[in-house]
Scaffold this active site. Structure first.
Site, PDB file in Angstrom:
ATOM      1  N   HIS A 154       0.833  -1.223   0.000  1.00 30.68           N
ATOM      2  CA  HIS A 154       0.000   0.000   0.000  1.00 30.68           C
ATOM      3  C   HIS A 154       0.863   1.267   0.000  1.00 30.68           C
ATOM      4  O   HIS A 154       0.422   2.305   0.483  1.00 30.68           O
ATOM      5  CB  HIS A 154      -0.936   0.045   1.207  1.00 30.68           C
ATOM      6  CG  HIS A 154      -1.685  -1.231   1.447  1.00 30.68           C
ATOM      7  ND1 HIS A 154      -2.931  -1.491   0.936  1.00 30.68           N
ATOM      8  CD2 HIS A 154      -1.329  -2.342   2.133  1.00 30.68           C
ATOM      9  CE1 HIS A 154      -3.322  -2.697   1.305  1.00 30.68           C
ATOM     10  NE2 HIS A 154      -2.365  -3.245   2.033  1.00 30.68           N
ATOM     11  N   SER A 275      15.518  21.579 -15.490  1.00 27.91           N
ATOM     12  CA  SER A 275      14.349  22.411 -15.748  1.00 27.91           C
ATOM     13  C   SER A 275      14.822  23.740 -16.332  1.00 27.91           C
ATOM     14  O   SER A 275      15.878  24.245 -15.961  1.00 27.91           O
ATOM     15  CB  SER A 275      13.600  22.644 -14.436  1.00 27.91           C
ATOM     16  OG  SER A 275      12.852  23.832 -14.510  1.00 27.91           O
ATOM     17  N   LYS A 281      16.457  21.618 -10.176  1.00 25.14           N
ATOM     18  CA  LYS A 281      15.750  20.380 -10.528  1.00 25.14           C
ATOM     19  C   LYS A 281      16.591  19.386 -11.314  1.00 25.14           C
ATOM     20  O   LYS A 281      17.424  19.738 -12.130  1.00 25.14           O
ATOM     21  CB  LYS A 281      14.486  20.696 -11.365  1.00 25.14           C
ATOM     22  CG  LYS A 281      13.491  21.523 -10.648  1.00 25.14           C
ATOM     23  CD  LYS A 281      12.267  20.828 -10.073  1.00 25.14           C
ATOM     24  CE  LYS A 281      11.632  19.704 -10.776  1.00 25.14           C
ATOM     25  NZ  LYS A 281      10.428  20.087 -11.492  1.00 25.14           N
ATOM     26  N   GLU A 288      10.001   8.705 -16.788  1.00 26.78           N
ATOM     27  CA  GLU A 288       8.639   9.200 -17.052  1.00 26.78           C
ATOM     28  C   GLU A 288       8.196   8.880 -18.476  1.00 26.78           C
ATOM     29  O   GLU A 288       7.039   8.538 -18.720  1.00 26.78           O
ATOM     30  CB  GLU A 288       8.573  10.712 -16.811  1.00 26.78           C
ATOM     31  CG  GLU A 288       8.673  11.078 -15.344  1.00 26.78           C
ATOM     32  CD  GLU A 288       8.819  12.579 -15.146  1.00 26.78           C
ATOM     33  OE1 GLU A 288       7.879  13.201 -14.651  1.00 26.78           O
ATOM     34  OE2 GLU A 288       9.873  13.125 -15.512  1.00 26.78           O
TER      35      GLU A 288
END
Ligand code: ARG
Length: 437
Positions: A154, A275, A281, A288
């Site tokens: 979970h 970024s 970043k 992704e």
């Protein structure tokens, strides 16, 4: 140039010509189309359907077309309906019309079917080879990082595992993916060449010969099925979809783990991006994109399943729609496997952060309950006792192993000095998953 037209009076509309043409994408099949034709023409000669002299001229013509395509001097373009017309027209031009004999005892239906099977077989082989590399990398990086980490259910910290064990879960998935692909390759390896349009031919052809020439195990059993079967593409795309689902789950973990919230791993600079606005970043774009591209591979599968579901036997032009989804999904899977392989190779595992996370998560609570059970308490009661201890720990911001024995005894008299060894994280591993590693 058209391969048909004899029974037509009016010109085909330009709109229809464009709509019907598949050259823009089936040009991918040029190699298979030419080698398939070579096997066919050899068979025609062996069966005395064409002369040896004509065979030689046609083989030379086909070889020169293949060479010219590969050295860039012949571009696959123009007003052709498909790759079959392109090759045949070029052949006719180059062979003083002898090339017109090539299409004897053959239809584009069995021609495209054999081209596509060969293409699928070669792509699947390449994918399996790359997957084999990913499997080896996963094992190597897993085994190199035998460090303790929290295991989750979970997405809540559950019990102690090792990074090795976690990565080896993907190793097991990839092994199954490989078996599925190998099995699909075995099933598809039958030649449809010689089925002709749907019902064979009046010529005395030899399908076994062309099957062997093109490295198929045997010719297909049924002509109608041979020209209209696209199961092998659907099966491969199902296998690609499952494989992408696995790659996507692993990507999701890499994305989570490389966030500052987890901070368990670092993806190498080569597979991260920055970024344009936030200088701090480091984005896990590669992971992704794999997760994102999973959607298009599923889409490709559903697209062909839907195309095929209502088609009567045998060939229907709808089947031309098998190509783009297969080309797209096989290319996508191949790229994703390669990227994942490199990402895993360059992965930095942050051992201390993983251990700190284990400490914070009461990951020895189950083992603490097991301790009481070993001393004679019923598991349900032990579960309750440890539950109260966890509550106490949370209130006092400490871990179970940091509670003094006298305090533990307030929860249960059964606790003894050996509790601490029993619930030691490394020890819990030894008692659990270590047994199977
Ligand atoms: N471009 C067609 C396809 O991909 C080739 C077969 C054409 N056959 C025909 N009977 N029109 O399916």
């Amino acid at each position: 140039m058209k391969l048909w037209g004899g029974r037509f009076v009016d010109e085909e509309s330009k709109l229809m010509e464009d709509f019907n043409s598949s050259l823009a994408f089936d040009k991918n099949l040029y190699y298979q189309d030419i080698t398939g034709s070579m096997a066919h023409v050899k068979m025609l000669c062996k069966q005395n359907i064409i002369s040896e002299e004509d065979m030689k001229i046609i083989l030379e013509g086909l070889t020169s077309i293949l060479n010219d395509i590969e050295n860039g001097s012949l571009a696959i373009e123009g007003e052709y309906e498909d790759i079959h017309s392109f090759v045949e027209s070029n052949l006719i031009q180059r062979t003083n019309e002898i090339g017109k004999k090539l299409h004897t005892a053959r239809s584009r239906n069995d021609q495209v079917a054999v081209d596509m099977r060969m293409y699928a077989r070669e792509k699947a082989k390449e994918i399996i080879e790359n997957l084999t590399e990913l499997i080896a990398t996963t094992k190597e990086v897993g085994e190199k990082n035998h460090v303790i980490m929290p295991g989750y259910t979970h997405l809540q910290r559950a019990q102690v595992v090792t990074f090795t064990h976690h990565l080896m879960a993907y190793y097991s998935m990839f092994i199954r993916d490989k078996k599925r692909l190998e099995n699909a390759m075995e099933i598809l390896n039958e030649s449809p060449l010689g089925c002709c349009a749907l019902a064979g031919t009046t010529y005395n052809t030899d399908r076994k010969f062309t099957a062997a020439e093109l490295n198929f195990n045997k010719p297909v059993d049924n002509f109608l099925d041979g020209v209209s079967d696209r199961d092998y593409l659907i099966e491969l795309m199902s296998d690609f979809s499952i494989l992408m689902m696995h790659l996507s789950r692993l990507s999701e973990e890499l994305i989570l783990w490389s966030s500052k919230e987890f901070d368990f791993v670092e993806i190498s600079d080569a597979y991260s991006t920055g970024s344009s606005i936030m200088p701090q970043k480091r984005n896990p774009d590669a992971a992704e994109l794999i997760r994102g591209k999973t959607g298009r591979v599923y889409g490709d599968l559903i697209s062909l399943l839907t195309t095929m579901k209502g088609l009567p036997l045998a060939y229907n032009k709808d089947m031309q729609e098998d190509k783009e989804p297969f080309f797209d999904s096989s290319d996508t899977v191949l790229k994703c496997i390669k990227i994942m392989n490199e990402m895993i190779k360059g992965l930095k595992v942050k051992e201390e952060n993983m251990y700190a996370s284990v400490k914070k998560g009461f990951l020895n609570a189950t083992e603490a309950a097991d301790y009481l059970v070993n001393k004679g308490m019923a598991f349900r009661d032990a579960h309750g006792v440890i539950g109260s201890i966890v509550l106490y720990c949370e209130e006092n911001k400490i871990a179970i192993e940091d509670i003094e024995l006298s305090k533990l005894k307030e929860f249960s008299e059964l606790f003894g000095e050996d509790t601490y060894d029993f619930i030691d994280y490394k020890n819990t591993l030894l008692q659990g998953i270590k047994k199977i590693m």
